[in-house]
Write a protein that holds these residues in place. Sequence first.
Motif, PDB file in Angstrom:
ATOM      1  N   ASP A 196      -5.812  -9.634   6.624  1.00 19.71           N
ATOM      2  CA  ASP A 196      -4.735  -9.254   5.715  1.00 19.71           C
ATOM      3  C   ASP A 196      -4.481  -7.751   5.782  1.00 19.71           C
ATOM      4  O   ASP A 196      -5.422  -6.944   5.824  1.00 19.71           O
ATOM      5  CB  ASP A 196      -5.091  -9.634   4.277  1.00 19.71           C
ATOM      6  N   TYR A 197      -3.189  -7.403   5.760  1.00 17.52           N
ATOM      7  CA  TYR A 197      -2.764  -6.012   5.732  1.00 17.52           C
ATOM      8  C   TYR A 197      -1.819  -5.825   4.549  1.00 17.52           C
ATOM      9  O   TYR A 197      -1.163  -6.771   4.105  1.00 17.52           O
ATOM     10  CB  TYR A 197      -2.040  -5.623   7.024  1.00 17.52           C
ATOM     11  N   VAL A 198      -1.717  -4.608   4.060  1.00 17.09           N
ATOM     12  CA  VAL A 198      -0.855  -4.353   2.914  1.00 17.09           C
ATOM     13  C   VAL A 198      -0.194  -2.987   3.077  1.00 17.09           C
ATOM     14  O   VAL A 198      -0.783  -2.046   3.637  1.00 17.09           O
ATOM     15  CB  VAL A 198      -1.652  -4.419   1.588  1.00 17.09           C
ATOM     16  N   ARG A 199       1.048  -2.901   2.594  1.00 18.34           N
ATOM     17  CA  ARG A 199       1.769  -1.633   2.605  1.00 18.34           C
ATOM     18  C   ARG A 199       2.528  -1.479   1.297  1.00 18.34           C
ATOM     19  O   ARG A 199       3.204  -2.410   0.850  1.00 18.34           O
ATOM     20  CB  ARG A 199       2.762  -1.545   3.763  1.00 18.34           C
ATOM     21  N   LEU A 200       2.428  -0.311   0.679  1.00 15.51           N
ATOM     22  CA  LEU A 200       3.198  -0.015  -0.523  1.00 15.51           C
ATOM     23  C   LEU A 200       4.596   0.425  -0.109  1.00 15.51           C
ATOM     24  O   LEU A 200       4.754   1.318   0.718  1.00 15.51           O
ATOM     25  CB  LEU A 200       2.516   1.097  -1.324  1.00 15.51           C
ATOM     26  N   ASP A 201       5.623  -0.225  -0.695  1.00 14.39           N
ATOM     27  CA  ASP A 201       6.999   0.052  -0.313  1.00 14.39           C
ATOM     28  C   ASP A 201       7.756   0.883  -1.342  1.00 14.39           C
ATOM     29  O   ASP A 201       8.564   1.742  -0.982  1.00 14.39           O
ATOM     30  CB  ASP A 201       7.756  -1.268  -0.085  1.00 14.39           C
ATOM     31  N   LYS A 202       7.489   0.631  -2.634  1.00 14.39           N
ATOM     32  CA  LYS A 202       8.284   1.259  -3.679  1.00 14.39           C
ATOM     33  C   LYS A 202       7.563   1.140  -5.012  1.00 14.39           C
ATOM     34  O   LYS A 202       6.779   0.209  -5.215  1.00 14.39           O
ATOM     35  CB  LYS A 202       9.656   0.567  -3.756  1.00 14.39           C
ATOM     36  N   VAL A 203       7.819   2.059  -5.936  1.00 18.27           N
ATOM     37  CA  VAL A 203       7.303   1.955  -7.301  1.00 18.27           C
ATOM     38  C   VAL A 203       8.428   2.288  -8.275  1.00 18.27           C
ATOM     39  O   VAL A 203       9.278   3.144  -8.004  1.00 18.27           O
ATOM     40  CB  VAL A 203       6.099   2.895  -7.550  1.00 18.27           C
ATOM     41  N   THR A 204       8.449   1.581  -9.392  1.00 23.30           N
ATOM     42  CA  THR A 204       9.399   1.873 -10.463  1.00 23.30           C
ATOM     43  C   THR A 204       8.654   1.791 -11.788  1.00 23.30           C
ATOM     44  O   THR A 204       7.537   1.278 -11.860  1.00 23.30           O
ATOM     45  CB  THR A 204      10.581   0.878 -10.485  1.00 23.30           C
ATOM     46  N   GLY A 205       9.291   2.256 -12.848  1.00 20.47           N
ATOM     47  CA  GLY A 205       8.654   2.149 -14.159  1.00 20.47           C
ATOM     48  C   GLY A 205       9.215   3.164 -15.129  1.00 20.47           C
ATOM     49  O   GLY A 205      10.298   3.722 -14.934  1.00 20.47           O
ATOM     50  N   GLY A 206       8.428   3.383 -16.196  1.00 23.95           N
ATOM     51  CA  GLY A 206       8.861   4.357 -17.182  1.00 23.95           C
ATOM     52  C   GLY A 206       8.199   4.167 -18.524  1.00 23.95           C
ATOM     53  O   GLY A 206       7.147   3.524 -18.651  1.00 23.95           O
ATOM     54  N   TRP A 207       8.851   4.715 -19.544  1.00 26.39           N
ATOM     55  CA  TRP A 207       8.341   4.680 -20.906  1.00 26.39           C
ATOM     56  C   TRP A 207       9.512   4.405 -21.842  1.00 26.39           C
ATOM     57  O   TRP A 207      10.573   5.045 -21.736  1.00 26.39           O
ATOM     58  CB  TRP A 207       7.689   6.013 -21.269  1.00 26.39           C
TER      59      TRP A 207
END
Length: 254
Positions: free
Chosen positions: A164-175
């Motif tokens: 298994d391989y993994v790659r982070l593509d994007k992050v979103t979020g907030g408060w």
Amino acid sequence: MPRSISIYLGCLSLFCIFSLFLFNLTATAAKEKVIYEAEEITDINELYERARNGISDEPIKNQNLPNWELTEKETEIRMNKHMSEIEEYATNQLLSVKKVGDVEVKEYAATVFADIDLKEHSFEENDSFVSILGSTNRSKWDDSVSVRAYSTIYFTESTYRGMDYVRLDKVTGGWQRSDTSVSLSNRKVVLGCSGTPVGSQTTTRNPTTNSFSYTTPSTWKRVTAVQSIVGVNTTVTLKRGTSSQWTLKLTNNY
């Protein structure tokens, strides 16, 4: 370190590098076949309901539990999941499944929440009470929540020849804030993807508003899912008046 262990780790690293090379070669040469696609849920209230009710499209291998930490400035008392009876809550979406040659590729969106109540209670004069509110008996948004922190990580999980391989593509979020007496400042977002064979890939952002969306650099590489960390850490300062101040950290890792 004993010589035998050093040789073993060296061989393991070379194997991961060679496997990743074959993976990239196969994925580049093959045609893509879409097996499954779903429309992403982006409404925060709907995602919160899914998380509150423990709904996810499917379990994600190697996923870590979400974790929060609240630190009060004056006392430096740290509140975390080990000091409370509240469980963290999260929801995962499977966005697509594709076949690229011999490589199976899954795209996920994993969202976590933490609700913070900074309202004062009359236990004793001038005594304030801070708590993290979990999923029980809570729906959408209500006035007992001072601040809600949330984040979503978008990542690709690929399987090639049993690895298994993994790659982070994007992050979103907030408060989100319902208590106007509480101000937010010093926002920080640290996104990263660390593991064999590339080591650490991290970047830090400082959003100036209460929401964020960052795509990872195109130079970031896939890492083997074993002993890897992929995700985002967010930090924000919460302040009421001139004396009450807290730092809230929320971790969303795979």
